[in-house]
Design an enzyme around this catalytic site. Structure first.
Site, PDB file in Angstrom:
ATOM      1  N   ASP A 412      -4.905  -8.368  -1.846  1.00 44.54           N
ATOM      2  CA  ASP A 412      -4.005  -7.534  -2.642  1.00 44.54           C
ATOM      3  C   ASP A 412      -2.692  -7.407  -1.866  1.00 44.54           C
ATOM      4  OD1 ASP A 412      -2.666  -5.450  -3.912  1.00 44.54           O
ATOM      5  OD2 ASP A 412      -4.524  -4.367  -4.363  1.00 44.54           O
ATOM      6  N   HIS A 413      -1.659  -8.033  -2.394  1.00 45.60           N
ATOM      7  CA  HIS A 413      -0.395  -8.095  -1.667  1.00 45.60           C
ATOM      8  C   HIS A 413       0.315  -6.732  -1.615  1.00 45.60           C
ATOM      9  CE1 HIS A 413       2.550 -10.148   0.523  1.00 45.60           C
ATOM     10  NE2 HIS A 413       3.000 -11.026  -0.347  1.00 45.60           N
ATOM     11  N   ARG A 414      -0.165  -5.764  -2.390  1.00 42.99           N
ATOM     12  CA  ARG A 414       0.437  -4.429  -2.300  1.00 42.99           C
ATOM     13  C   ARG A 414       0.162  -3.818  -0.928  1.00 42.99           C
ATOM     14  NH1 ARG A 414      -2.198  -1.478  -7.310  1.00 42.99           N
ATOM     15  NH2 ARG A 414      -3.975  -2.565  -6.421  1.00 42.99           N
ATOM     16  N   ILE A 416      -1.615  -5.833   1.741  1.00 41.66           N
ATOM     17  CA  ILE A 416      -1.732  -6.815   2.817  1.00 41.66           C
ATOM     18  C   ILE A 416      -0.573  -7.806   2.763  1.00 41.66           C
ATOM     19  CG2 ILE A 416      -3.211  -8.705   3.656  1.00 41.66           C
ATOM     20  CD1 ILE A 416      -5.558  -6.900   2.586  1.00 41.66           C
TER      21      ILE A 416
END
Ligand code: CAO
Length: 440
Positions: A412-414, A416
């Site tokens: 989850d790029h939010r 990581i």
């Protein structure tokens, strides 16, 4: 004495289930704890056992019905005598039965009639009373449940034809679905107002190009579609790929295998990765966290539960291995073997599938060079494992035959960042190649 069998509180937050199989029939003698029906919830199939010993005198559900907690599904006649009747023998049904019993039986025959004559009446007769009646049944999560307006006979027809009522727009008064609507939906012919949609997109009428058939989604498929659709829509995914040299780990696995087998397990690549993942999650706490967007907080979990994707004939299930950090490889191997068997035998409980912080999905037994797994939200990362293959690798100034395993990490790029993802996956690869890396 007549006893009602009701749907028990199956699991937390589970209010509905579908009757997958009815295991007994009217007239059958049943013992206490004998499974009566198999009920399918969002993620598992559960046996509903009999609380009584006796004879089944009424079966109030059909296979495919949606039922709610506390809904009566069967009536069992037990040998017990009623309270206050002392040791006296109970009057025979055909003889001088008392009022309560007579009412009981009347009620029962009404119920039995419900799906027959009464249903027909319901369908043809749209008077206020009938609709109110039906409304009440719907609220109690009646057979065929949901808030779709359709008479019981129409629901039964839809089940028989494998037509999903939710995909039909009823042509009856107030949008009620009629038998004709179901027939037309089954045939895929014009005239019906189909509202079948996928993610908000209107579906074309596929029958224009060839024969089609429809099948209702199982509860597992519905839950998978809902959860993965939601994760795909809310989690900005990135997938990082890497490859690890598995050669030494395979030697270790082969060496340890007899010992683990003797203890009742199978030392698989997945079991070893489970253990390595627990070390990685301890080292990189963000990967063991969840995002609370509402409160703008990150929730760090100080326990290490890892889900394992298991391919079953019913679809994808993800049982969770708890406290992986505290268990030995042998214990994990045994547990994994048991959980995978339980999943395939439809014996997993909802509890077995809750509380995971991270997931491993190993498709390597089936093949493939790489894939992009979808994060099992609210978790923030998932490790995908593809097929290990021998390759020519440049090691110590020469090409050597090495067993290489492809890994993919979706996150989850939010929460990581790309560099975190690359570090985390590389650390796992380093440990696969050389377990002493854990000590670094
Ligand atoms: N590369 C090469 N071979 C592999 C491998 C890999 N990555 N992973 C497993 N294998 C081999 C094993 O060595 C084993 O071979 P042998 O029978 O010769 O020993 C064989 O494949 C079968 O493995 P397994 O199933 O016994 O054990 P496992 O721990 O590797 O897998 C499980 C367990 C439950 C993960 C697996 O059975 C499974 O269900 N995988 C599918 C997961 C899935 O559906 N993922 C998709 C989710 S997203 O849609």
């Amino acid at each position: 004495m007549k006893k009602e069998v009701k749907i028990p509180d199956i699991a937390e937050n589970v209010e509905k289930a579908t009757i997958a199989r009815i295991l007994v029939s009217k007239g059958d003698k049943v013992s206490k704890d004998q499974p009566l029906v198999e009920a399918e919830t969002d993620k598992a199939t559960t046996d509903i056992p009999s609380e009584y010993e006796g004879t089944v005198v009424a079966v109030k559900i059909s296979e495919g019905d949606e039922v709610g907690v506390n809904q009566v599904i069967m009536v069992i006649e037990t040998e017990d005598v009623g309270e206050g009747e002392g040791g006296e023998e109970k009057p025979k049904k055909t003889g001088g039965r008392d009022k309560a019993e007579a009412e009981d039986t009347e009620e029962e025959s009404d119920d039995e009639k419900e799906d027959g004559e009464k249903a027909e009446e319901d369908e043809d007769d749209d008077d206020q009373e009938t609709r109110e009646d039906e409304g009440k049944k719907e609220k109690g999560i009646s057979a065929g449940g949901s808030d779709i307006p359709a008479a019981p006979s129409v629901r039964r027809l839809a089940r028989e034809k494998g037509v999903e009522l939710g995909a039909i727009e009823g042509s009856g008064p107030g949008g009620r679905i009629t038998k004709e609507d179901v027939e037309q939906a089954k045939e895929g012919t014009g005239g019906r107002k189909e509202k079948a949609k996928t993610g908000g997109t209107q579906l074309p009428d596929f029958s224009k190009w060839g024969s089609v058939s429809r099948e209702s989604m199982s509860n597992i498929r519905k839950a998978t579609a809902r959860n993965l659709g939601e994760a795909w829509n809310t989690v900005p995914h990135v997938t990082q790929f890497d490859e690890a040299d598995l050669t030494h780990m395979e030697e270790f696995r082969n060496r340890m295998q007899p010992k683990v087998e003797k203890a009742g397990g199978k030392l698989t690549v997945t079991a070893i990765l489970l253990k390595i993942a627990a070390f990685a999650l301890q080292r990189y706490p963000k990967f063991n966290a969840s995002i609370d967007m509402e409160n703008q907080e990150v929730i760090y979990k100080h326990f290490f539960n890892v889900g394992i994707a298991v391919d079953t004939p019913m679809g994808l299930l993800v049982p969770v291995v708890r406290e992986v950090d505290k268990k030995s490889l042998t214990e994990l191997s045994i547990e994994l073997t048991e959980l995978a068997k339980k999943a395939r035998d439809k014996k997993l409980t909802n509890e077995d599938m809750q509380g995971g912080n991270f997931t491993i999905s190993n498709l390597g037994g089936l093949g493939g060079t790489a894939f992009t797994p979808i994060v099992y939200s609210p978790q923030v990362a998932i490790l995908g494992v593809s097929r290990a293959k021998y390759k020519q690798e440049y090691v110590d100034d020469e090409f050597q035959k090495r067993l290489m395993i492809p890994l993919s990490l979706s996150y989850d790029h939010r929460l990581i960042d790309g560099a975190d993802g690359a570090r985390f996956l590389r650390w796992i690869c380093d440990v696969i190649e050389d377990p002493y890396a854990i000590l670094q």
